[in-house]
Design an enzyme around this catalytic site. Structure first.
Site, PDB file in Angstrom:
ATOM      1  CG  ASP A  92      -2.182  -1.470   7.182  1.00 39.82           C
ATOM      2  OD1 ASP A  92      -1.629  -1.058   8.211  1.00 39.82           O
ATOM      3  OD2 ASP A  92      -2.474  -0.737   6.221  1.00 39.82           O
TER       4      ASP A  92
ATOM      5  CG  HIS B 258      -2.323  -0.339   0.946  1.00 45.28           C
ATOM      6  ND1 HIS B 258      -3.132  -0.974   1.857  1.00 45.28           N
ATOM      7  CD2 HIS B 258      -3.112  -0.116  -0.148  1.00 45.28           C
ATOM      8  CE1 HIS B 258      -4.339  -1.153   1.352  1.00 45.28           C
ATOM      9  NE2 HIS B 258      -4.353  -0.645   0.133  1.00 45.28           N
TER      10      HIS B 258
ATOM     11  CG  HIS C 118      -4.342  -5.232   4.574  1.00 50.16           C
ATOM     12  ND1 HIS C 118      -5.283  -4.532   5.296  1.00 50.16           N
ATOM     13  CD2 HIS C 118      -3.657  -4.292   3.834  1.00 50.16           C
ATOM     14  CE1 HIS C 118      -5.172  -3.232   5.017  1.00 50.16           C
ATOM     15  NE2 HIS C 118      -4.196  -3.071   4.144  1.00 50.16           N
TER      16      HIS C 118
ATOM     17  CG  HIS D 152      -1.625   2.258  10.079  1.00 51.59           C
ATOM     18  ND1 HIS D 152      -2.965   2.278   9.799  1.00 51.59           N
ATOM     19  CD2 HIS D 152      -0.995   2.297   8.887  1.00 51.59           C
ATOM     20  CE1 HIS D 152      -3.153   2.329   8.484  1.00 51.59           C
ATOM     21  NE2 HIS D 152      -1.955   2.354   7.911  1.00 51.59           N
TER      22      HIS D 152
ATOM     23  CG  ASP E 146      -0.695   3.791   3.943  1.00 50.37           C
ATOM     24  OD1 ASP E 146      -1.010   2.972   3.057  1.00 50.37           O
ATOM     25  OD2 ASP E 146      -0.933   3.614   5.152  1.00 50.37           O
ATOM     26  CG  HIS E 147       2.192   0.556   4.963  1.00 53.25           C
ATOM     27  ND1 HIS E 147       2.382   0.036   6.224  1.00 53.25           N
ATOM     28  CD2 HIS E 147       0.874   0.889   4.897  1.00 53.25           C
ATOM     29  CE1 HIS E 147       1.230   0.054   6.897  1.00 53.25           C
ATOM     30  NE2 HIS E 147       0.308   0.558   6.102  1.00 53.25           N
TER      31      HIS E 147
END
Length: 358
Positions: A233, A113, A210, A308, A115-116
């Site tokens: 996540d 993802h 996830h 997170h 944002d990671h």
């Protein structure tokens, strides 16, 4: 008489003004020199006791948050350092925390993802020049990690040329640029396996849920009898709980579903249909604070640190609302992460020490 007093007063005022003007510059210079002496070129991690030290460089999420960078937990185990995920803005906070970039052995990605991984390019550049690397940084992660690294290396290829030309190849070693993908693939029917085992440090990769993001991983780090786990996540995941049995500290993501639903309702009310749809979608592949608490309880973790955080928790007053029922589901020490938090697990002891670096 009054005239003399007036002139005397004026003279004193001028003298004080001169002293303040030049004294201020002197004080500023002294402060600058003290900062240089205390920080520059000094390995701040050298003062830490042997053991595991977790640097919370990013406790936030993709949502705008002035105080929290994107998800990132760095770990120092003895003289070996690792970074788990690299969210936006996290690497600058990590270096501000005094993280020893020259001891960095590898990066680990929980999943791909954006944002990671949107701070991964900065991590590679800092590891290369700041860490004096002579070989690309190994980056462990799921299938697709090589594609991500190839894209970043292409994006920074021009910058690489500038830096080599400016600093010279003896300082900006061309061979140390970029990252080397170490793709992790868990066999079918296997929920965890050892990903790294060197110098007394063992890192276990763990399959988590996830979906539709797959594969997605969590990690456990063991060193000299101390241990911590990082969820990445995931929803409530029995495989993660099992692999995290007995850890000193569990770092677990957390999304407050009621608060996200309230955000979605307000967005819908104001005609932001797409954004409202996203708020409706995201709770089904994240864990709530209570889910995280149940995971820590099932694992027998001594402490739980939530990171997170979705949505942002801008003031302490809202923390209790964010936690919801989580305190009732976990018997151990429960905390919300914030950027600049360091969690230390000294070898040969049972203590869990928390420090606010900034």
């Amino acid at each position: 008489m009054l005239g003399k007093l007036g002139r005397l007063f004026a003279t004193v005022v001028v003298i004080i003004g001169v002293l303040v003007l030049f004294g201020r510059d002197w004080l500023a210079e002294r402060a600058f020199q003290r900062a240089l002496d205390a920080n520059v070129g000094i390995d701040q991690s050298a003062a830490l006791p042997d053991g595991l030290h977790a640097y919370v460089c990013g406790s936030g999420s993709p949502m705008p948050d002035a105080d929290r960078a994107g998800p990132c937990i760095a770990v120092l185990a003895g003289n070996q350092a690792f970074v788990f995920d690299a969210g936006s803005g996290a690497i600058r906070k990590l270096l501000r925390m005094g993280f020893p970039i020259d001891k960095l052995q590898a990066g680990f990605l929980t999943h791909l993802h954006s944002d990671h991984i949107d701070g991964l390019g900065e991590l590679l550049l800092q590891a290369w020049v700041g860490g004096s690397r002579g070989a690309p940084l190994p980056v462990f992660g799921p299938a697709g990690t090589a594609q991500v690294l190839d894209g970043l290396m292409r994006a920074y290829e021009i910058d690489k040329g500038y830096r080599v030309a400016h600093h010279g190849p003896a300082t900006a070693r061309p061979s140390g640029f970029g990252g080397s993908a170490q793709v992790l693939a868990l066999p079918d029917g296997t929920d965890s396996m050892t990903a790294y085992d060197r110098g007394g440090v063992r890192i276990t990769v763990i399959r988590v849920d996830h979906k539709p993001v797959a594969p997605a991983f969590a990690y456990r780090i063991d060193y000299k009898g101390r241990s911590l786990a990082i969820s990445g996540d995931t929803v409530f995941s029995p495989a993660f709980n099992t692999a995290s049995k007995g850890v000193d500290v569990m770092f677990h993501e957390a999304l407050n579903k009621d608060m996200v639903a309230a955000l979605g309702a307000k967005l819908a009310e104001r005609g932001r249909k797409d954004a409202a749809k996203i708020m409706a979608d995201i709770p089904d592949y994240h864990a709530s604070p209570a889910d995280a608490a149940r995971a820590a309880q099932a694992a027998g973790a001594k402490a739980l640190v939530l990171y997170h955080l979705v949505p942002p928790v801008p003031v302490r007053l809202i923390e209790r609302k964010f936690l919801g029922d989580a305190p009732d589901a976990f018997d151990g020490d429960l905390r919300l992460a914030h950027d600049g938090m360091m969690v230390s697990l000294p070898a040969g002891k049972k203590s869990i020490d928390y420090t606010n670096v900034f």
